[in-house]
Design a protein around this motif. Structure first.
Motif, PDB file in Angstrom:
ATOM      1  N   VAL A   5       0.856  -1.185   0.000  1.00 37.70           N
ATOM      2  CA  VAL A   5       0.000   0.000   0.000  1.00 37.70           C
ATOM      3  C   VAL A   5       0.888   1.231   0.000  1.00 37.70           C
ATOM      4  O   VAL A   5       1.721   1.410   0.870  1.00 37.70           O
ATOM      5  CB  VAL A   5      -0.938   0.022   1.235  1.00 37.70           C
ATOM      6  N   LYS A   6       0.718   2.064  -0.997  1.00 37.39           N
ATOM      7  CA  LYS A   6       1.512   3.284  -1.090  1.00 37.39           C
ATOM      8  C   LYS A   6       0.643   4.498  -0.809  1.00 37.39           C
ATOM      9  O   LYS A   6      -0.569   4.473  -1.015  1.00 37.39           O
ATOM     10  CB  LYS A   6       2.116   3.421  -2.498  1.00 37.39           C
ATOM     11  N   GLY A  32      -8.232   4.903  -9.759  1.00 33.12           N
ATOM     12  CA  GLY A  32      -7.215   4.552  -8.762  1.00 33.12           C
ATOM     13  C   GLY A  32      -7.813   4.052  -7.460  1.00 33.12           C
ATOM     14  O   GLY A  32      -7.184   3.279  -6.736  1.00 33.12           O
ATOM     15  N   ALA A  33      -9.046   4.479  -7.178  1.00 32.27           N
ATOM     16  CA  ALA A  33      -9.683   4.088  -5.914  1.00 32.27           C
ATOM     17  C   ALA A  33      -9.858   2.579  -5.812  1.00 32.27           C
ATOM     18  O   ALA A  33      -9.918   2.029  -4.716  1.00 32.27           O
ATOM     19  CB  ALA A  33     -11.033   4.783  -5.781  1.00 32.27           C
ATOM     20  N   ALA A  34      -9.915   1.893  -6.953  1.00 31.70           N
ATOM     21  CA  ALA A  34     -10.112   0.436  -6.944  1.00 31.70           C
ATOM     22  C   ALA A  34      -8.858  -0.310  -6.485  1.00 31.70           C
ATOM     23  O   ALA A  34      -8.916  -1.507  -6.226  1.00 31.70           O
ATOM     24  CB  ALA A  34     -10.508  -0.035  -8.345  1.00 31.70           C
ATOM     25  N   PHE A  35      -7.735   0.393  -6.381  1.00 31.50           N
ATOM     26  CA  PHE A  35      -6.475  -0.285  -6.069  1.00 31.50           C
ATOM     27  C   PHE A  35      -6.145  -0.319  -4.578  1.00 31.50           C
ATOM     28  O   PHE A  35      -5.070  -0.766  -4.185  1.00 31.50           O
ATOM     29  CB  PHE A  35      -5.320   0.378  -6.836  1.00 31.50           C
ATOM     30  N   ALA A 128       5.485  15.882   1.510  1.00 29.37           N
ATOM     31  CA  ALA A 128       6.774  15.243   1.831  1.00 29.37           C
ATOM     32  C   ALA A 128       6.612  13.839   2.415  1.00 29.37           C
ATOM     33  O   ALA A 128       7.594  13.123   2.571  1.00 29.37           O
ATOM     34  CB  ALA A 128       7.557  16.123   2.802  1.00 29.37           C
ATOM     35  N   GLU A 129       5.375  13.449   2.748  1.00 27.32           N
ATOM     36  CA  GLU A 129       5.211  12.108   3.321  1.00 27.32           C
ATOM     37  C   GLU A 129       4.634  11.107   2.317  1.00 27.32           C
ATOM     38  O   GLU A 129       4.249  10.006   2.691  1.00 27.32           O
ATOM     39  CB  GLU A 129       4.352  12.181   4.587  1.00 27.32           C
ATOM     40  N   GLN A 130       4.574  11.493   1.034  1.00 26.85           N
ATOM     41  CA  GLN A 130       3.957  10.620   0.029  1.00 26.85           C
ATOM     42  C   GLN A 130       4.961   9.660  -0.611  1.00 26.85           C
ATOM     43  O   GLN A 130       6.154   9.947  -0.667  1.00 26.85           O
ATOM     44  CB  GLN A 130       3.332  11.478  -1.080  1.00 26.85           C
ATOM     45  N   ASP A 131       4.435   8.563  -1.126  1.00 25.93           N
ATOM     46  CA  ASP A 131       5.243   7.677  -1.967  1.00 25.93           C
ATOM     47  C   ASP A 131       5.125   8.071  -3.429  1.00 25.93           C
ATOM     48  O   ASP A 131       6.088   7.976  -4.184  1.00 25.93           O
ATOM     49  CB  ASP A 131       4.776   6.219  -1.808  1.00 25.93           C
ATOM     50  N   VAL A 132       3.938   8.465  -3.835  1.00 25.47           N
ATOM     51  CA  VAL A 132       3.673   8.775  -5.242  1.00 25.47           C
ATOM     52  C   VAL A 132       2.938  10.110  -5.323  1.00 25.47           C
ATOM     53  O   VAL A 132       1.938  10.314  -4.633  1.00 25.47           O
ATOM     54  CB  VAL A 132       2.794   7.683  -5.896  1.00 25.47           C
ATOM     55  N   ILE A 133       3.442  11.012  -6.151  1.00 28.88           N
ATOM     56  CA  ILE A 133       2.760  12.289  -6.368  1.00 28.88           C
ATOM     57  C   ILE A 133       2.398  12.399  -7.843  1.00 28.88           C
ATOM     58  O   ILE A 133       3.263  12.397  -8.715  1.00 28.88           O
ATOM     59  CB  ILE A 133       3.637  13.476  -5.931  1.00 28.88           C
ATOM     60  N   LEU A 134       1.099  12.444  -8.105  1.00 28.33           N
ATOM     61  CA  LEU A 134       0.613  12.614  -9.476  1.00 28.33           C
ATOM     62  C   LEU A 134       0.148  14.056  -9.631  1.00 28.33           C
ATOM     63  O   LEU A 134      -0.690  14.535  -8.856  1.00 28.33           O
ATOM     64  CB  LEU A 134      -0.534  11.633  -9.754  1.00 28.33           C
ATOM     65  N   SER A 135       0.719  14.744 -10.617  1.00 30.91           N
ATOM     66  CA  SER A 135       0.473  16.184 -10.768  1.00 30.91           C
ATOM     67  C   SER A 135      -0.438  16.461 -11.950  1.00 30.91           C
ATOM     68  O   SER A 135      -0.236  15.919 -13.042  1.00 30.91           O
ATOM     69  CB  SER A 135       1.802  16.902 -10.992  1.00 30.91           C
ATOM     70  N   PHE A 136      -1.419  17.319 -11.715  1.00 34.40           N
ATOM     71  CA  PHE A 136      -2.347  17.687 -12.787  1.00 34.40           C
ATOM     72  C   PHE A 136      -2.538  19.195 -12.843  1.00 34.40           C
ATOM     73  O   PHE A 136      -2.279  19.885 -11.906  1.00 34.40           O
ATOM     74  CB  PHE A 136      -3.692  16.991 -12.570  1.00 34.40           C
TER      75      PHE A 136
ATOM     76  N   MET C 118       1.541   0.987 -12.506  1.00 32.26           N
ATOM     77  CA  MET C 118       2.926   1.401 -12.719  1.00 32.26           C
ATOM     78  C   MET C 118       3.459   2.148 -11.491  1.00 32.26           C
ATOM     79  O   MET C 118       4.590   1.907 -11.041  1.00 32.26           O
ATOM     80  CB  MET C 118       3.011   2.304 -13.962  1.00 32.26           C
ATOM     81  N   ALA C 119       2.636   3.026 -10.934  1.00 29.70           N
ATOM     82  CA  ALA C 119       3.071   3.803  -9.771  1.00 29.70           C
ATOM     83  C   ALA C 119       3.307   2.893  -8.563  1.00 29.70           C
ATOM     84  O   ALA C 119       4.199   3.142  -7.751  1.00 29.70           O
ATOM     85  CB  ALA C 119       2.030   4.873  -9.436  1.00 29.70           C
ATOM     86  N   ILE C 120       2.509   1.837  -8.462  1.00 35.16           N
ATOM     87  CA  ILE C 120       2.667   0.903  -7.341  1.00 35.16           C
ATOM     88  C   ILE C 120       3.933   0.060  -7.516  1.00 35.16           C
ATOM     89  O   ILE C 120       4.670  -0.185  -6.566  1.00 35.16           O
ATOM     90  CB  ILE C 120       1.415  -0.012  -7.222  1.00 35.16           C
ATOM     91  N   GLN C 121       4.173  -0.361  -8.755  1.00 36.01           N
ATOM     92  CA  GLN C 121       5.240  -1.344  -8.996  1.00 36.01           C
ATOM     93  C   GLN C 121       6.623  -0.747  -9.233  1.00 36.01           C
ATOM     94  O   GLN C 121       7.605  -1.486  -9.287  1.00 36.01           O
ATOM     95  CB  GLN C 121       4.842  -2.237 -10.177  1.00 36.01           C
TER      96      GLN C 121
END
Lengths: 136, 102, 130
Positions: A5-6, A32-35, A128-136, C118-121
């Motif tokens: 879980v990220k 993304g909510a399904a993941f 700063a505490e995230q694993d993944v940042i998606l920018s839009f 992709m972001a997870i892996q």
């Protein structure tokens, strides 16, 4: 936290309708909510304009996607961080934003606000505490 | 734990660089690419504000993009480091996450 | 290290698709893995096989197709964004009753779930756009 879980943060910095970024960002959030990841949304700079109440797109012939934000709770997306300084710079306050709530399953399904107004410094700490940042 | 921020907009056209710098934390790095490289120029109306961040935040500029735009490296703000694409890759690997300020 | 890449702006108008390409080449040369590149927003336009740039200019689509052939990088085009913008593979063209398809070799059309996966892996995610 489980290793697979990220922490995902969707960063919204653009206003709606003038460009498609806000709408297509929301489409990513819904898929993304399904993941089952740990998802938050951030609204800063012109991104705060996405959340204003009373959007009416009838006369521009474009779909009004703002009601979709109110459905995010059903997808277990319950944290929408909105930057206070970005609101203030644009002459807005939390009262100008639509009401978005979720039902808290850990608190007998009590209805709670999804929008959390945070300071710029708090926003930086959240980023700063995230694993993944998606920018839009 | 630190973040690599990328900025690809001219600071004379949008406030993206300003917003990025306002959200950086000590130990973070900012890499200016594409039209973002204009933010690394010395002697502009914005140079002092950018230079004031150097130190707490490491500032980088993508040299292929400054070369393409005819900007001599010695016109960059002191404290801004030039990197090529390989250096960009290394910065991505060295920081825990990358945040694009699109 | 595994690096995922997103291209979210169209080719030629904006430098994003070129920057992403140069970045991915450099990452692969440095020994990193780039298992997938995801094309979103106008970035989906990179995947059309019908673009014909002047001969003295780079062909952005062909660059990516060659990269995928050399390194096995999975070039995924978001189906929702692609359909809005008139990019269809043969299956989708048939399903939608359209008389042509235009996705170049090396690219495949799939859902947004591929971006999240992709972001997870991957260990890092790098976005190029506007």
């Amino acid at each position: 936290m489980s290793e697979d879980v990220k922490k995902f943060l969707y960063v919204n910095r653009k206003a709606p309708y003038g460009t498609i970024y806000a709408l297509e960002a929301l489409e990513v959030v819904l898929i993304g909510a399904a993941f089952d990841q740990d998802v938050s949304l951030a609204f800063l700079d012109d991104g705060v304009f996405q959340l204003t109440s009373g959007q009416d797109t009838a006369a521009i012939g474009v779909k009004n996607f703002s009601p979709t934000f109110r459905a995010l709770g059903d997808y277990e997306v319950t944290r929408l961080y909105v930057e206070r300084e970005s609101l203030e710079e644009r002459g807005l306050s939390a009262e100008d934003l639509q009401e978005i709530t979720y039902e808290d399953e850990d608190d007998d399904w009590a209805e709670k606000p999804s929008i959390r107004v945070v300071s710029r410094e708090e926003m930086a700490a959240i980023m700063a505490e995230q694993d993944v940042i998606l920018s839009f | 734990m630190s973040t690599l921020h990328t900025v690809n907009k001219s600071p004379f056209e949008t406030r993206t660089l300003e917003s990025c710098l306002a959200h950086c934390r000590p130990g973070d790095a900012v890499l200016m690419i594409e039209d973002g490289v204009y933010g690394a120029l010395s002697g502009t109306a914005l140079s002092d504000r950018v230079a004031a961040k150097a130190g707490a935040v490491k500032l980088y500029v993508l040299t292929p993009d400054i070369a393409a735009r005819g900007l001599p490296e010695d016109r960059m703000i002191a404290g801004v480091t030039g990197v090529d694409y390989r250096g960009f890759v290394d910065l991505v690997a060295e920081h825990d996450r990358t945040q694009a300020w699109l | 290290m595994k690096i995922g890449v997103v291209v979210s702006e169209g080719p030629y108008t904006h430098q994003a698709a070129d920057s992403a390409y140069n970045f991915v080449r450099a990452a692969l040369a440095a020994g990193h893995e780039v298992p997938r590149v995801f094309f979103y927003h106008d970035g989906v336009n990179v995947s059309t096989r019908l673009s014909v740039p002047p001969q003295d200019e780079r062909n952005i689509q062909e660059n990516w197709t060659a990269l995928a052939a050399e390194h096995g990088t999975d070039l995924v085009v978001c189906i929702a964004a692609a359909q809005r913008r008139g990019l269809l593979d043969a299956n989708e063209a048939k399903r939608q009753g359209k008389d042509a398809d235009n996705i170049a070799e090396g690219f495949r059309i799939s859902g947004l779930g591929q971006l999240i996966e992709m972001a997870i892996q991957t260990d890092r995610l790098v976005m190029f756009g506007d």
